[in-house]
Design an enzyme around this catalytic site. Structure first.
Site, mmCIF file in Angstrom:
data_model
loop_
_atom_site.group_PDB
_atom_site.id
_atom_site.type_symbol
_atom_site.label_atom_id
_atom_site.label_comp_id
_atom_site.label_asym_id
_atom_site.label_seq_id
_atom_site.Cartn_x
_atom_site.Cartn_y
_atom_site.Cartn_z
ATOM 1 N N TYR A 52 0.837 -1.196 0.000
ATOM 2 C CA TYR A 52 0.000 0.000 0.000
ATOM 3 C C TYR A 52 0.870 1.242 0.000
ATOM 4 O O TYR A 52 2.043 1.209 0.359
ATOM 5 C CB TYR A 52 -0.995 0.026 1.159
ATOM 6 N N CYS A 53 0.262 2.337 -0.430
ATOM 7 C CA CYS A 53 0.913 3.643 -0.461
ATOM 8 C C CYS A 53 -0.087 4.664 0.083
ATOM 9 O O CYS A 53 -0.944 4.310 0.885
ATOM 10 C CB CYS A 53 1.368 3.959 -1.886
ATOM 11 N N TRP A 54 -0.023 5.912 -0.381
ATOM 12 C CA TRP A 54 -0.907 6.955 0.112
ATOM 13 C C TRP A 54 -2.354 6.733 -0.249
ATOM 14 O O TRP A 54 -3.228 6.828 0.588
ATOM 15 C CB TRP A 54 -0.473 8.324 -0.409
ATOM 16 N N CYS B 133 7.510 7.689 -2.868
ATOM 17 C CA CYS B 133 7.498 6.301 -3.313
ATOM 18 C C CYS B 133 7.368 6.191 -4.812
ATOM 19 O O CYS B 133 7.184 7.129 -5.509
ATOM 20 C CB CYS B 133 6.364 5.530 -2.651
#
Length: 174
Positions: free
Chosen positions: A93-95, A174
């Site tokens: 996962y990221c933002w 990222c």
């Protein structure tokens, strides 16, 4: 199918050659390689997968999903073998939907031989669903956003939206 600005019966729908079969394959692939916030939450902590936060150190320290492992996208090639068991599936996962860091991380992990899925929605939708976020001050929970999950006695007009981006915007990296 040519790209057009207008959808018509000539460029979409059952009359298009192989369209239903292609659509079914596309959506099946999405479900095979993506998961959502609710499914990840339901699976934690003992779901048989490792949840990877692919964001920068600053983003991780600002707040992350409890139980996640911090492995920024840029460090995967150098650190994945020391952090991850190749036999355990990984979820990245990221933002949120506006960030493709988790997609890039999932690609790097897949190329390295890991079984991987991407959590769509990222930390943004985790927070919007009223799930806990671990911060330096401890775990915090925001009111659930009625635009993302049912909330008793609430309406979109009364929604209280929060931001996890901070004053200077996301420190994604990222």
């Amino acid at each position: 199918m040519p790209i057009t600005s207008t959808l018509t019966s000539e460029n979409i729908g059952p009359g298009t050659p192989n369209e239903p079969a292609r659509a079914a394959a596309f959506f099946a692939a999405r479900l095979e390689f993506q998961t959502d916030v609710s499914d990840v939450h339901a699976g934690l902590p003992d779901a048989g997968f490792v949840l990877i936060d692919t964001r920068s150190r600053a983003a991780w320290e600002q707040g992350h999903i409890p139980g996640a492992v911090h492995l920024p996208t840029a460090e995967i090639a150098a650190r994945a073998a020391e952090v991850l068991d190749p036999g355990t599936p990984v979820v990245t996962y990221c933002w949120g939907p506006g960030c493709n860091g988790s997609t890039r991380a999932a690609l790097v992990l897949a190329l390295a031989g890991y079984s991987v899925k991407e959590m769509i929605g990222g930390v943004e939708y985790w927070v919007r669903e009223g799930l806990p976020l671990r911060t330096p001050e401890g775990d915090v929970v925001a009111d659930a956003d009625p635009l993302t999950v049912p909330v008793a006695g609430s309406s979109p007009a009364g929604a209280r939206l929060i931001s996890v981006a901070g004053a200077n915007g996301p420190a994604c990296g990222c």
